[in-house]
Design an enzyme around this catalytic site. Sequence first.
Site, short mmCIF file in Angstrom:
data_model
loop_
_atom_site.label_atom_id
_atom_site.label_comp_id
_atom_site.label_asym_id
_atom_site.label_seq_id
_atom_site.Cartn_x
_atom_site.Cartn_y
_atom_site.Cartn_z
N GLY A 85 0.83 -1.21 0.00
CA GLY A 85 0.00 0.00 0.00
C GLY A 85 0.86 1.25 0.00
N ARG A 170 1.65 -0.60 15.13
CA ARG A 170 3.00 -0.26 14.65
C ARG A 170 3.49 1.01 15.32
NH1 ARG A 170 0.71 -1.27 8.68
NH2 ARG A 170 0.27 -3.48 8.96
N HIS A 281 2.13 -11.09 6.36
CA HIS A 281 2.13 -9.67 6.02
C HIS A 281 3.51 -9.06 6.32
CE1 HIS A 281 -1.32 -7.00 4.86
NE2 HIS A 281 -0.44 -6.05 5.07
N ARG A 284 3.84 -7.72 10.01
CA ARG A 284 3.25 -6.40 10.32
C ARG A 284 1.92 -6.49 11.07
NH1 ARG A 284 5.59 -2.37 7.10
NH2 ARG A 284 3.74 -1.13 6.67
N GLY A 314 9.78 -12.26 4.65
CA GLY A 314 11.16 -12.50 5.07
C GLY A 314 12.13 -12.86 3.96
N ARG A 336 9.12 -5.93 0.75
CA ARG A 336 10.14 -4.91 1.05
C ARG A 336 11.32 -4.95 0.08
NH1 ARG A 336 8.54 -6.89 5.95
NH2 ARG A 336 7.61 -5.45 7.45
C1 LIG Z 1 4.94 -1.11 3.57
C2 LIG Z 1 4.10 -2.32 3.33
C3 LIG Z 1 2.79 -2.17 2.92
C4 LIG Z 1 2.01 -3.31 2.65
N1 LIG Z 1 0.75 -3.14 2.16
C5 LIG Z 1 0.04 -4.24 1.80
C6 LIG Z 1 -1.22 -4.10 1.14
O1 LIG Z 1 -1.68 -3.01 0.87
N2 LIG Z 1 -1.87 -5.24 0.82
C7 LIG Z 1 -1.37 -6.49 1.08
O2 LIG Z 1 -1.99 -7.50 0.75
N3 LIG Z 1 -0.18 -6.64 1.69
C8 LIG Z 1 0.54 -5.54 2.03
N4 LIG Z 1 1.78 -5.71 2.59
C9 LIG Z 1 2.31 -7.06 2.80
C10 LIG Z 1 3.04 -7.56 1.55
O3 LIG Z 1 2.15 -7.86 0.52
C11 LIG Z 1 3.82 -8.85 1.84
O4 LIG Z 1 2.97 -9.79 2.44
C12 LIG Z 1 5.03 -8.61 2.76
O5 LIG Z 1 5.69 -7.42 2.41
C13 LIG Z 1 5.96 -9.79 2.65
O6 LIG Z 1 7.04 -9.64 3.51
P1 LIG Z 1 8.47 -9.04 3.08
O7 LIG Z 1 8.29 -7.54 3.06
O8 LIG Z 1 9.34 -9.50 4.17
O9 LIG Z 1 8.81 -9.59 1.72
C14 LIG Z 1 2.57 -4.59 2.85
C15 LIG Z 1 3.89 -4.72 3.28
C16 LIG Z 1 4.66 -3.61 3.51
C17 LIG Z 1 6.09 -3.79 3.92
#
Ligand SMILES: Cc1cc2nc3c(=O)[nH]c(=O)nc-3n(C[C@H](O)[C@H](O)[C@H](O)COP(=O)(O)O)c2cc1C
Length: 382
Positions: A85, A170, A281, A284, A314, A336
């Site tokens: 997002g 958070r 997520h 998060r 991860g 990320r």
């Molecule tokens: C800043 C941020 C915003 C995110 N926003 C969404 C979102 O809008 N919808 C969603 O399904 N997942 C969202 N996620 C989760 C990611 O789709 C994904 O599951 C997650 O980043 C995977 O972990 P990683 O960052 O360690 O690769 C978000 C993650 C981050 C870091």
Amino acid sequence: MAIKFDTRYPSIDDLRAKAQTKIPRFAFEYLDGGCNEDVNLIRNTSELREVQLKPNYLRAHTGSSLKTKLFGVEYDAPFGIAPVGLQGLMWPNSPEILAKAAFEHNIPFILSTVTTTSIERASELTEGKAWFQLYHPAEDRLRDDIINRAAAAECPVLVILCDVPTFGFRPRDIRNGLAMPPKMSVKNILQILGKPHWAMQTLKYGQPNFANLKPYMPKGLDLKQLGKFMDQTFSGRLNEEKIKPIRDMWKGKLVLKGVASEYDTEEAIRLGLDGIIVSNHGGRQLDAGESTIKPLTTLAEKYGDKIEVMMDSGVRSGPDVARAMASGAKFTFMGRSFMYGVSALGKKGGNHTISLLKTELQQVMEQLNCATTSNFGDHLIK
Ligand SMILES: Cc1cc2nc3c(=O)[nH]c(=O)nc-3n(C[C@H](O)[C@H](O)[C@H](O)COP(=O)(O)O)c2cc1C
């Protein structure tokens, strides 16, 4: 080994460090943070890295290919870009940069409902290949309208989300005024002034806005009203009642993201979903939860022949993708890693990060003597 990326940044850690120097602190902390004490965020990568793989050096080598079939489509690598997002807050125009790079590299790009580019634009940039992640609207009319737009844009895969029944807690975002409702403080403005390249790009592309939701938002909302609008518009908790009409309406593939239990996997199968993304997520939402590699192993073994089991959270390198695939994932996603890349290197960031990960993964496959991405499991040390 053909190096097709900027050799100053040969790892995701290098990109993360560079991103931290390029973007305002509140934006970096929004991207980088997990929730509560960041326990699950850290575990995701550290426990994934406990997976070890065994090479077969003397077996005849017939080549190693990253090509991977998923939902009838052959992709050039077994990883894709997870939905994130507010991407334009971290780097202006970043969803478009990433969508284009994903298209050029033939890997999936998932657009979030709450990012800063519309479904229609993402589809145009990817010739109808972008996937779409739906945050569940509270009203049926809005739900149907967004789903119809995704279908008209020819999105092949719709991703629905089960791991956001609440907003994650958070602390950094709360401190920085990015929780709901968001607020812009003098501190944030000073952080922006300290990042002139980011500020110039933001001026060029305009203030990030929720491009998918624009048609439904009253004009001229201030930040507080925006928080209220988001709260009223989305109802995060998913259940059978909400999934059934979506399954009936959506003719493409339907994926449930955020799965971490056998119960939710069995429900996904029963309700006719085509795939799950085992995900927390990126750490998060539930700090007391498991790292994704743990449920992945069980869920892939138990249900992998009934539903496509994918994984995220991860993953930060080619070896990490190999570890996840060896543990049963059919495909992996990263959030990320790509956002660090684009925040660090702007319009070159998408191409750089995908090239880096492809190069690393190719090296792992050749080192293991693993011919295809469906053979990683043969190399798992149990
Ligand atoms: C800043 C941020 C915003 C995110 N926003 C969404 C979102 O809008 N919808 C969603 O399904 N997942 C969202 N996620 C989760 C990611 O789709 C994904 O599951 C997650 O980043 C995977 O972990 P990683 O960052 O360690 O690769 C978000 C993650 C981050 C870091």
